[in-house]
Design an enzyme around this catalytic site. Sequence first.
Site, mmCIF file in Angstrom:
data_model
loop_
_atom_site.group_PDB
_atom_site.id
_atom_site.type_symbol
_atom_site.label_atom_id
_atom_site.label_comp_id
_atom_site.label_asym_id
_atom_site.label_seq_id
_atom_site.Cartn_x
_atom_site.Cartn_y
_atom_site.Cartn_z
ATOM 1 N N ASP A 12 -6.520 1.091 -2.377
ATOM 2 C CA ASP A 12 -6.853 2.511 -2.247
ATOM 3 C C ASP A 12 -8.317 2.768 -2.575
ATOM 4 O O ASP A 12 -8.914 2.038 -3.369
ATOM 5 C CB ASP A 12 -5.941 3.325 -3.193
ATOM 6 C CG ASP A 12 -5.922 4.801 -2.828
ATOM 7 O OD1 ASP A 12 -6.314 5.161 -1.696
ATOM 8 O OD2 ASP A 12 -5.524 5.606 -3.693
ATOM 9 N N ASN A 60 0.677 8.068 5.997
ATOM 10 C CA ASN A 60 -0.679 7.993 6.564
ATOM 11 C C ASN A 60 -0.722 8.378 8.043
ATOM 12 O O ASN A 60 -1.787 8.684 8.578
ATOM 13 C CB ASN A 60 -1.287 6.588 6.381
ATOM 14 C CG ASN A 60 -1.629 6.245 4.946
ATOM 15 O OD1 ASN A 60 -1.621 5.076 4.550
ATOM 16 N ND2 ASN A 60 -1.937 7.241 4.121
#
Length: 248
Positions: A12, A60
Amino acid sequence: MYLPRHLAIIMDGNGRWARQRGLPRILGHQQGVDVVRGIVEECSKLGISWLTLYAFSSENWGRPEEEVEALMGLLVNYLRNELDTMLKHGIRLNVIGDIGRMPLAVAKMLQESMERTREQKGMVLTLALSYGARDEITRAVRKIAAAAASGEITADRVSEQMVGDYLDTAGLPDPDLLIRTSGEMRISNFLLWQLAYTELYFTEALWPDFKSDHLRQALHEYNRRERRFGLTGEQMKKEGSKEEGGRH
Ligand code: IPE
Ligand code: IPE
Ligand code: MG
Protein backbone atom coordinates in the site's frame (compact mmCIF):
# COMPACT_ATOMS: atom_id res chain seq x y z
CA MET A 1 16.87 -17.03 12.00
CA TYR A 2 13.41 -18.49 11.40
CA LEU A 3 11.86 -17.56 8.11
CA PRO A 4 8.12 -17.40 7.70
CA ARG A 5 7.12 -20.27 5.43
CA HIS A 6 4.39 -18.09 4.00
CA LEU A 7 4.79 -14.32 3.82
CA ALA A 8 1.84 -12.17 2.74
CA ILE A 9 2.12 -8.47 1.90
CA ILE A 10 -0.45 -5.69 1.51
CA MET A 11 1.45 -3.40 -0.83
CA ASP A 12 0.00 0.00 0.00
CA GLY A 13 0.98 3.63 -0.51
CA ASN A 14 1.75 3.92 -4.23
CA GLY A 15 -0.68 6.80 -4.72
CA ARG A 16 0.66 8.80 -1.78
CA TRP A 17 4.24 8.21 -2.89
CA ALA A 18 3.43 9.78 -6.24
CA ARG A 19 1.35 12.63 -4.80
CA GLN A 20 4.16 13.57 -2.42
CA ARG A 21 6.27 14.17 -5.53
CA GLY A 22 3.54 16.00 -7.41
CA LEU A 23 3.24 13.07 -9.83
CA PRO A 24 0.15 11.24 -11.09
CA ARG A 25 -0.81 8.17 -8.99
CA ILE A 26 -0.01 5.88 -11.91
CA LEU A 27 3.69 6.67 -11.59
CA GLY A 28 3.51 5.45 -8.01
CA HIS A 29 2.11 2.16 -9.24
CA GLN A 30 4.87 1.96 -11.83
CA GLN A 31 7.48 2.44 -9.15
CA GLY A 32 5.61 -0.13 -7.07
CA VAL A 33 6.06 -2.75 -9.77
CA ASP A 34 9.84 -2.29 -9.65
CA VAL A 35 9.73 -2.92 -5.91
CA VAL A 36 7.67 -6.08 -6.51
CA ARG A 37 10.40 -7.38 -8.82
CA GLY A 38 13.11 -6.86 -6.22
CA ILE A 39 11.13 -8.27 -3.30
CA VAL A 40 10.00 -11.36 -5.22
CA GLU A 41 13.57 -12.13 -6.18
CA GLU A 42 14.84 -11.52 -2.68
CA CYS A 43 12.18 -13.71 -1.04
CA SER A 44 12.95 -16.49 -3.46
CA LYS A 45 16.68 -16.23 -2.73
CA LEU A 46 16.07 -16.16 1.02
CA GLY A 47 14.20 -19.44 0.71
CA ILE A 48 10.67 -18.33 1.52
CA SER A 49 8.33 -21.02 0.19
CA TRP A 50 5.13 -19.03 -0.30
CA LEU A 51 4.83 -15.31 -1.04
CA THR A 52 1.38 -13.77 -1.47
CA LEU A 53 0.97 -10.21 -2.71
CA TYR A 54 -2.24 -8.18 -2.50
CA ALA A 55 -2.11 -6.42 -5.84
CA PHE A 56 -5.72 -5.45 -6.61
CA SER A 57 -8.78 -5.75 -4.38
CA SER A 58 -12.39 -6.33 -5.34
CA GLU A 59 -13.05 -2.81 -3.99
CA ASN A 60 -10.29 -1.34 -6.18
CA TRP A 61 -12.61 -1.84 -9.19
CA GLY A 62 -14.35 1.31 -7.92
CA ARG A 63 -11.30 3.51 -8.62
CA PRO A 64 -11.25 5.91 -11.58
CA GLU A 65 -11.32 4.06 -14.86
CA GLU A 66 -7.96 5.33 -16.05
CA GLU A 67 -6.26 4.14 -12.86
CA VAL A 68 -7.83 0.68 -13.18
CA GLU A 69 -6.77 0.49 -16.82
CA ALA A 70 -3.25 1.57 -16.01
CA LEU A 71 -3.02 -1.08 -13.29
CA MET A 72 -4.17 -3.79 -15.73
CA GLY A 73 -1.55 -2.58 -18.21
CA LEU A 74 1.17 -2.73 -15.58
CA LEU A 75 0.12 -6.25 -14.67
CA VAL A 76 0.32 -7.42 -18.27
CA ASN A 77 3.79 -5.86 -18.63
CA TYR A 78 4.89 -7.41 -15.39
CA LEU A 79 3.82 -10.89 -16.49
CA ARG A 80 5.44 -10.42 -19.88
CA ASN A 81 8.75 -9.19 -18.44
CA GLU A 82 8.99 -11.50 -15.46
CA LEU A 83 8.23 -14.88 -16.97
CA ASP A 84 11.88 -15.60 -17.74
CA THR A 85 12.96 -14.54 -14.26
CA MET A 86 10.30 -16.77 -12.72
CA LEU A 87 11.49 -19.70 -14.79
CA LYS A 88 15.10 -18.96 -13.91
CA HIS A 89 14.40 -18.88 -10.17
CA GLY A 90 12.00 -21.82 -10.12
CA ILE A 91 9.06 -19.61 -9.14
CA ARG A 92 5.54 -20.95 -9.67
CA LEU A 93 2.84 -18.36 -10.30
CA ASN A 94 -0.55 -18.72 -8.65
CA VAL A 95 -3.54 -16.37 -8.58
CA ILE A 96 -6.39 -15.90 -6.10
CA GLY A 97 -9.45 -13.71 -6.54
CA ASP A 98 -12.40 -13.39 -8.88
CA ILE A 99 -10.44 -13.61 -12.11
CA GLY A 100 -13.70 -13.73 -14.08
CA ARG A 101 -13.95 -9.97 -13.50
CA MET A 102 -10.56 -9.28 -15.10
CA PRO A 103 -10.40 -8.18 -18.76
CA LEU A 104 -10.27 -11.28 -20.93
CA ALA A 105 -6.80 -10.60 -22.32
CA VAL A 106 -5.38 -10.19 -18.80
CA ALA A 107 -7.12 -13.34 -17.56
CA LYS A 108 -5.68 -15.28 -20.50
CA MET A 109 -2.21 -13.99 -19.84
CA LEU A 110 -2.49 -15.00 -16.18
CA GLN A 111 -3.64 -18.46 -17.23
CA GLU A 112 -0.72 -18.80 -19.62
CA SER A 113 1.83 -17.65 -17.06
CA MET A 114 0.48 -20.12 -14.52
CA GLU A 115 0.60 -22.86 -17.12
CA ARG A 116 4.19 -22.05 -18.09
CA THR A 117 5.42 -22.08 -14.47
CA ARG A 118 3.31 -25.03 -13.33
CA GLU A 119 6.17 -27.48 -12.90
CA GLN A 120 8.43 -25.08 -11.02
CA LYS A 121 9.57 -26.38 -7.66
CA GLY A 122 10.74 -23.20 -5.92
CA MET A 123 8.75 -20.40 -4.30
CA VAL A 124 5.03 -20.14 -5.00
CA LEU A 125 4.19 -16.54 -5.85
CA THR A 126 0.48 -15.90 -5.36
CA LEU A 127 -0.99 -12.68 -6.72
CA ALA A 128 -4.28 -11.60 -5.14
CA LEU A 129 -6.13 -9.95 -8.00
CA SER A 130 -9.72 -8.80 -8.01
CA TYR A 131 -9.52 -10.32 -4.56
CA GLY A 132 -11.74 -9.69 -1.57
CA ALA A 133 -11.90 -12.11 1.36
CA ARG A 134 -15.64 -11.67 1.84
CA ASP A 135 -16.14 -12.39 -1.83
CA GLU A 136 -13.88 -15.45 -1.59
CA ILE A 137 -15.75 -16.77 1.46
CA THR A 138 -19.12 -16.08 -0.18
CA ARG A 139 -18.09 -17.98 -3.30
CA ALA A 140 -16.91 -20.88 -1.12
CA VAL A 141 -20.19 -20.95 0.86
CA ARG A 142 -22.12 -20.95 -2.40
CA LYS A 143 -20.19 -24.02 -3.63
CA ILE A 144 -20.64 -25.83 -0.32
CA ALA A 145 -24.38 -25.04 -0.34
CA ALA A 146 -24.64 -26.37 -3.89
CA ALA A 147 -22.81 -29.56 -2.91
CA ALA A 148 -25.21 -29.99 0.02
CA ALA A 149 -28.28 -29.27 -2.10
CA SER A 150 -27.23 -31.90 -4.63
CA GLY A 151 -26.74 -34.48 -1.88
CA GLU A 152 -22.98 -34.70 -2.51
CA ILE A 153 -22.29 -33.74 1.13
CA THR A 154 -24.35 -33.45 4.31
CA ALA A 155 -24.33 -30.39 6.58
CA ASP A 156 -22.59 -32.24 9.43
CA ARG A 157 -19.61 -32.98 7.20
CA VAL A 158 -18.78 -29.28 6.83
CA SER A 159 -15.52 -28.78 8.75
CA GLU A 160 -12.86 -26.08 8.99
CA GLN A 161 -10.74 -28.21 6.68
CA MET A 162 -13.54 -28.36 4.11
CA VAL A 163 -14.17 -24.61 4.22
CA GLY A 164 -10.44 -24.06 3.66
CA ASP A 165 -10.48 -26.44 0.72
CA TYR A 166 -13.25 -24.44 -0.97
CA LEU A 167 -11.34 -21.15 -0.66
CA ASP A 168 -9.11 -19.82 -3.45
CA THR A 169 -6.13 -20.52 -1.20
CA ALA A 170 -6.80 -24.29 -1.03
CA GLY A 171 -3.45 -26.03 -0.79
CA LEU A 172 -1.56 -23.00 0.57
CA PRO A 173 -0.57 -22.93 4.24
CA ASP A 174 -1.88 -19.96 6.24
CA PRO A 175 0.46 -16.95 6.21
CA ASP A 176 2.94 -16.84 9.10
CA LEU A 177 3.66 -13.15 8.68
CA LEU A 178 1.64 -10.32 7.13
CA ILE A 179 3.35 -7.05 6.26
CA ARG A 180 1.35 -3.92 5.44
CA THR A 181 3.14 -0.84 4.21
CA SER A 182 2.14 2.84 4.31
CA GLY A 183 1.21 3.08 8.00
CA GLU A 184 -2.41 1.96 7.62
CA MET A 185 -3.35 -0.54 10.30
CA ARG A 186 -6.13 -2.50 8.73
CA ILE A 187 -6.68 -5.67 6.76
CA SER A 188 -8.78 -4.18 3.93
CA ASN A 189 -10.61 -7.42 3.11
CA PHE A 190 -7.44 -9.50 2.68
CA LEU A 191 -7.36 -13.22 3.67
CA LEU A 192 -9.81 -12.85 6.57
CA TRP A 193 -10.04 -16.59 7.16
CA GLN A 194 -6.38 -17.39 6.59
CA LEU A 195 -4.95 -14.66 8.86
CA ALA A 196 -6.52 -16.15 12.01
CA TYR A 197 -3.12 -16.71 13.69
CA THR A 198 -0.80 -14.73 11.44
CA GLU A 199 1.72 -12.32 12.96
CA LEU A 200 0.96 -8.78 11.79
CA TYR A 201 3.66 -6.24 10.98
CA PHE A 202 2.96 -2.64 9.98
CA THR A 203 5.53 -0.23 8.60
CA GLU A 204 5.28 3.47 7.77
CA ALA A 205 7.27 2.95 4.56
CA LEU A 206 5.24 3.50 1.41
CA TRP A 207 5.35 0.51 -0.94
CA PRO A 208 7.55 2.21 -3.58
CA ASP A 209 10.09 2.91 -0.80
CA PHE A 210 9.97 -0.63 0.60
CA LYS A 211 13.45 -2.05 0.16
CA SER A 212 15.49 -5.03 1.23
CA ASP A 213 16.25 -3.40 4.60
CA HIS A 214 12.54 -3.02 5.38
CA LEU A 215 11.98 -6.67 4.55
CA ARG A 216 14.86 -7.74 6.75
CA GLN A 217 13.54 -5.63 9.60
CA ALA A 218 10.13 -7.29 9.32
CA LEU A 219 11.73 -10.74 9.29
CA HIS A 220 13.83 -9.80 12.30
CA GLU A 221 10.73 -8.66 14.18
CA TYR A 222 8.96 -11.90 13.23
CA ASN A 223 11.79 -13.78 14.94
CA ARG A 224 11.10 -11.99 18.19
CA ARG A 225 7.43 -12.92 18.22
CA GLU A 226 6.18 -15.80 20.32
CA ARG A 227 3.39 -17.61 18.57
CA ARG A 228 1.10 -19.53 20.86
CA PHE A 229 -2.01 -20.49 18.87
CA GLY A 230 -4.12 -20.32 22.00
CA LEU A 231 -1.84 -22.63 24.00
CA THR A 232 0.54 -21.78 26.84
CA GLY A 233 4.12 -20.73 26.24
CA GLU A 234 5.30 -23.95 27.94
CA GLN A 235 3.23 -26.15 25.66
CA MET A 236 4.59 -24.37 22.62
CA LYS A 237 8.19 -24.88 23.75
CA LYS A 238 7.55 -28.59 24.02
CA GLU A 239 6.05 -28.65 20.56
CA GLY A 240 8.86 -26.58 19.06
CA SER A 241 6.50 -25.75 16.25
CA LYS A 242 8.01 -22.38 15.33
CA GLU A 243 10.78 -24.06 13.37
CA GLU A 244 8.17 -25.42 11.01
CA GLY A 245 6.60 -22.02 10.61
CA GLY A 246 3.81 -22.72 13.07
CA ARG A 247 0.61 -24.60 12.59
CA HIS A 248 -1.23 -24.66 9.35
C1 IPE B 1 -1.61 0.27 -3.33
O1 IPE B 1 -1.39 1.63 -3.38
C2 IPE B 1 -1.84 -0.33 -4.70
C3 IPE B 1 -3.26 -0.67 -4.98
C4 IPE B 1 -4.23 -0.63 -4.12
C5 IPE B 1 -3.56 -1.11 -6.32
P1 IPE B 1 -2.58 2.67 -3.35
O2 IPE B 1 -2.97 2.97 -4.76
O3 IPE B 1 -3.68 2.23 -2.49
O4 IPE B 1 -1.86 3.95 -2.73
P2 IPE B 1 -2.46 4.93 -1.64
O5 IPE B 1 -2.93 4.11 -0.50
O6 IPE B 1 -3.57 5.67 -2.32
O7 IPE B 1 -1.31 5.81 -1.29
C1 IPE C 1 -5.55 -2.63 -0.14
O1 IPE C 1 -5.19 -1.29 -0.29
C2 IPE C 1 -5.55 -3.30 -1.47
C3 IPE C 1 -4.24 -3.49 -2.08
C4 IPE C 1 -3.08 -3.18 -1.55
C5 IPE C 1 -4.25 -4.10 -3.37
P1 IPE C 1 -6.29 -0.14 -0.42
O2 IPE C 1 -5.52 1.14 -0.57
O3 IPE C 1 -7.25 -0.47 -1.48
O4 IPE C 1 -7.03 -0.22 0.99
P2 IPE C 1 -7.75 0.91 1.84
O5 IPE C 1 -8.74 1.56 0.93
O6 IPE C 1 -6.70 1.85 2.30
O7 IPE C 1 -8.38 0.19 2.98
MG1 MG D 1 -4.11 2.45 -0.53
